[in-house]
Design a protein around this motif. Structure first.
Motif, PDB file in Angstrom:
ATOM      1  N   VAL A 188       0.842  -1.205   0.000  1.00 24.29           N
ATOM      2  CA  VAL A 188       0.000   0.000   0.000  1.00 24.29           C
ATOM      3  C   VAL A 188       0.874   1.251   0.000  1.00 24.29           C
ATOM      4  O   VAL A 188       0.625   2.202  -0.750  1.00 24.29           O
ATOM      5  N   ASP A 189       1.914   1.259   0.838  1.00 21.92           N
ATOM      6  CA  ASP A 189       2.818   2.411   0.913  1.00 21.92           C
ATOM      7  C   ASP A 189       3.453   2.689  -0.451  1.00 21.92           C
ATOM      8  O   ASP A 189       3.539   3.852  -0.890  1.00 21.92           O
TER       9      ASP A 189
ATOM     10  N   LEU B  62       2.373   1.863  -3.446  1.00 25.43           N
ATOM     11  CA  LEU B  62       1.393   2.343  -4.421  1.00 25.43           C
ATOM     12  C   LEU B  62       1.034   3.804  -4.169  1.00 25.43           C
ATOM     13  O   LEU B  62       1.004   4.616  -5.101  1.00 25.43           O
ATOM     14  N   VAL B  63       0.767   4.142  -2.920  1.00 27.47           N
ATOM     15  CA  VAL B  63       0.408   5.527  -2.583  1.00 27.47           C
ATOM     16  C   VAL B  63       1.531   6.481  -2.983  1.00 27.47           C
ATOM     17  O   VAL B  63       1.280   7.569  -3.546  1.00 27.47           O
TER      18      VAL B  63
ATOM     19  N   SER C 250      -7.386   0.416   0.819  1.00 32.23           N
ATOM     20  CA  SER C 250      -6.506   0.955   1.860  1.00 32.23           C
ATOM     21  C   SER C 250      -5.766   2.195   1.369  1.00 32.23           C
ATOM     22  O   SER C 250      -5.620   3.180   2.105  1.00 32.23           O
ATOM     23  N   ALA C 251      -5.336   2.161   0.103  1.00 31.13           N
ATOM     24  CA  ALA C 251      -4.613   3.306  -0.447  1.00 31.13           C
ATOM     25  C   ALA C 251      -5.518   4.532  -0.560  1.00 31.13           C
ATOM     26  O   ALA C 251      -5.061   5.672  -0.412  1.00 31.13           O
TER      27      ALA C 251
ATOM     28  N   ARG D 246      -5.536   7.327   1.977  1.00 31.41           N
ATOM     29  CA  ARG D 246      -4.434   8.302   1.987  1.00 31.41           C
ATOM     30  C   ARG D 246      -4.311   9.063   0.666  1.00 31.41           C
ATOM     31  O   ARG D 246      -3.690  10.127   0.622  1.00 31.41           O
ATOM     32  N   TRP D 247      -4.852   8.529  -0.396  1.00 27.86           N
ATOM     33  CA  TRP D 247      -4.836   9.200  -1.708  1.00 27.86           C
ATOM     34  C   TRP D 247      -6.278   9.223  -2.213  1.00 27.86           C
ATOM     35  O   TRP D 247      -6.821   8.216  -2.618  1.00 27.86           O
TER      36      TRP D 247
ATOM     37  N   VAL E 284      -5.935  -3.615  -1.674  1.00 25.34           N
ATOM     38  CA  VAL E 284      -4.860  -2.622  -1.680  1.00 25.34           C
ATOM     39  C   VAL E 284      -5.407  -1.246  -2.045  1.00 25.34           C
ATOM     40  O   VAL E 284      -5.077  -0.239  -1.408  1.00 25.34           O
TER      41      VAL E 284
END
Length: 589
Positions: free
Chosen positions: A139-140, A142-143, A169-170, A173-174, A166
């Motif tokens: 996830v980190d 991808l974001v 979850s992303a 944050r985005w 994924v």
């Protein structure tokens, strides 16, 4: 009923009051029922059922027609719609318990959702469940890529659960990540472009990325790039059916018939929409608005002939729905559409046609055998069905909706809204509840369901309410690692352990074309965006531009006309004047 029998296991779903039902099989092979409720009137209805059904054999109980309620002469003061639905739900619960007394009930894989987490029963459900909590490092990564490259992502509900987990979850944050129905994908892309995204990654089949490209162009965002997730074609059996010679013949017949309107499913290519509108006045529809579109056309254009396509199941289900309406009261008909009566619905039936050679391979998998198992083992559960599924599943959900208020037929968004609404009703009650929904559509939307349900449960701070989602996977679901060929010729490696659950005889399948939209493909596209060398490698990942001319417009522009007609219908509640004029005058030109 003894106090000790008032357990959660004996609760009846779908009743506004608390209701409990139990059944025992006597030595003489006959069933004895007990029931209770915390509502006096509901307790009375339960007593009627206990009195009427106790002493019957299990087979005789299963043969009881729900219409018996109307023969009791109880009157409208007693039989409000909610109590009539409750009576139907109690009857179905008694039938299921009777069947269980003489044999094991079919059980499908399921996922139980609580405020604290999820738990799976069965290999298929375990495969869906394992990706709901994705790897934080993935996830980190991808974001970081999406933020740095200013890439927005639009994905369909039918996406692989690993990818959806994924993306969901992303998205926390985005904000420029949207998982939705196909029509809303294009709307989401426009909003992302307006917010500053310079590229849009489309996770879906090709007609979805083509629609996104065309709608962005229409909205003035031609500089925003659009990318698919594969260099090769990401097909769709339904969209391909609309580009067949058989569909050309179908449209030619429509074009030769005066006062004709072609209602084309949104899940088709821009080429189909453009050439169709060239042949006959055309408006697009979604599974959530097709009923209103067709009924409005018949009401607004006297003598109108409606030609629906290309989805055969949806067309057949429309005809079945309208045939049922033709036997209902004017009041019931007007609840669905205020401009229609029983007589007007009967009059329109001969003027409704549908294409009979187009199916989605996913919804085709909900066959008769699976539906019979649903009927046996889940007759008192909430039943959901996409408008594209075969008639058996559609009929089950329609009957549950009409007789007990326990069913929904429509789009993936309609199904999600239905689950949310029923959960909201349960959360308004002070007592524990466990809701059970049979998911009659592609299993990929389970991620969105889990996110929605858990959000509602946690907001309400309720650990005593849960939702069980049942996946109706065929008993013949393929579980080997051998490749098989689907009706369209695409080879896939299915199997419940891998999250597929495919079966040519029926089952809850995942779309193999959607599986081409992988996380690795998304990361690769993001990495290449923004650099000259990378952009060159992404040329094959762009949607087909459709620059050929149709009626003086590019095919992409001409293909947007039926979409814009639908936008006008959604905004004003009636067919646009230009479309009506086209319907009435086209044949005279």
């Amino acid at each position: 009923m003894p106090e000790g029998a008032r357990t959660d296991a004996n609760r009846v779903m779908g009743c506004t009051a608390q209701v409990w039902v139990s059944a025992e099989l006597g030595a003489d092979g006959r069933v004895q029922f007990a029931a209770d409720s915390d509502s006096e009137l509901t307790r009375g209805l339960a007593a009627v059922l206990v009195e009427g059904l106790s002493g019957l054999t299990p087979v005789e109980v299963l043969q009881v027609d729900p219409a018996v309620l109307g023969q009791l002469g109880l009157g409208a003061a007693v039989l409000t719609r909610s109590r009539a639905n409750g009576f139907g739900n109690m009857l179905e619960s008694m039938k299921r318990r009777s069947q269980a007394l003489v044999g094991d009930l079919p059980r499908f894989p399921s996922l139980l959702i609580t405020a604290e987490g999820t738990s799976a029963q069965g290999a298929f459900a375990e495969a869906q469940n394992m990706f709901l909590q994705p790897d934080a490092a993935v996830v980190d990564a991808l974001v970081a890529q999406l933020q740095f490259k200013k890439v927005g992502v639009v994905a369909h509900f039918y996406m692989d659960p690993k990818v959806q987990g994924v993306l969901s979850s992303a998205a926390e944050r985005w904000p420029h990540i949207n998982i939705s129905d196909s029509l809303v994908m294009a709307d989401g892309a426009v909003k992302m472009a307006e917010a500053g995204c310079t590229a849009i990654a489309v996770l879906g089949v090709d007609f979805m990325s083509e629609n996104v490209r065309a709608i962005l162009d229409e909205a003035g965002h031609k500089d925003v790039k659009v990318y698919r997730m594969a260099a090769e074609s990401i097909g769709c059996s339904l969209a391909e059916a609309a580009e067949s010679p058989a569909y050309d013949t179908y449209l030619a017949e429509a074009g030769a018939t005066p006062n004709s309107l072609h209602v084309v499913y949104i899940n088709t290519s821009l080429k189909t929409k453009a050439l169709a509108h060239h042949a006959v006045p055309t408006i697009t529809c979604t599974s959530s608005n097709v009923v209103q579109t067709v009924l409005t056309a018949f009401a607004q254009v006297p003598g109108c002939n409606v030609w629906y396509g290309p989805d055969t199941y949806m067309g057949r289900n429309l005809a079945q729905l309208f045939t049922s309406l033709a036997n209902m009261s004017d009041e019931e008909v007007r609840e669905l559409h205020p401009q229609h009566t029983q007589a007007s619905v009967r009059a329109l039936l001969p003027r409704l046609r549908y294409f009979d050679q187009g199916t989605c391979i996913v919804h085709h998998l909900f066959g008769g055998e699976v539906c019979e198992l649903v009927r046996e083992g889940y007759r008192d559960a909430y039943l959901t069905a996409h408008f594209e599924v075969p008639g058996e599943m559609f009929s089950l959900a329609m009957d549950a909706r009409r007789q007990r208020g326990m069913g929904v037929v429509g789009s993936t968004q309609n199904i999600l809204d239905f689950i949310s609404a029923k959960l909201s009703e349960a959360l308004q009650q002070p007592y524990p509840e466990r809701l059970q929904f049979v998911l009659g559509t592609e299993s990929g939307m389970i991620t969105s369901i889990v996110r929605k349900v858990q959000g509602m449960l946690r907001t309400a701070n309720r650990s005593d309410v849960s939702v069980e989602v049942v996946f109706p996977v065929s008993v013949d679901a393929i579980t080997t690692d051998q490749q098989v060929e689907l009706p369209t010729g695409l080879s896939v490696v299915p199997g419940p352990a891998g999250g597929e659950g495919c079966s040519l005889e029926g089952g809850c399948a995942s779309c193999p074309y959607m599986k081409m939209n992988s996380l690795s493909a998304l990361m690769m596209v993001c990495e290449r965006v923004g650099s000259p060398a990378g952009e060159a490698l992404l040329e094959a990942f762009k949607p087909r531009p459709y620059t050929e001319l149709v009626d003086g417009k590019t095919m992409a522009q001409a293909g947007c006309i039926p979409i814009l007609h639908m936008r006008g219908f959604q905004k004003g509640g009636k067919l646009p004047d230009a479309l009506v004029e086209d319907i009435v005058s086209r044949h005279q030109q």
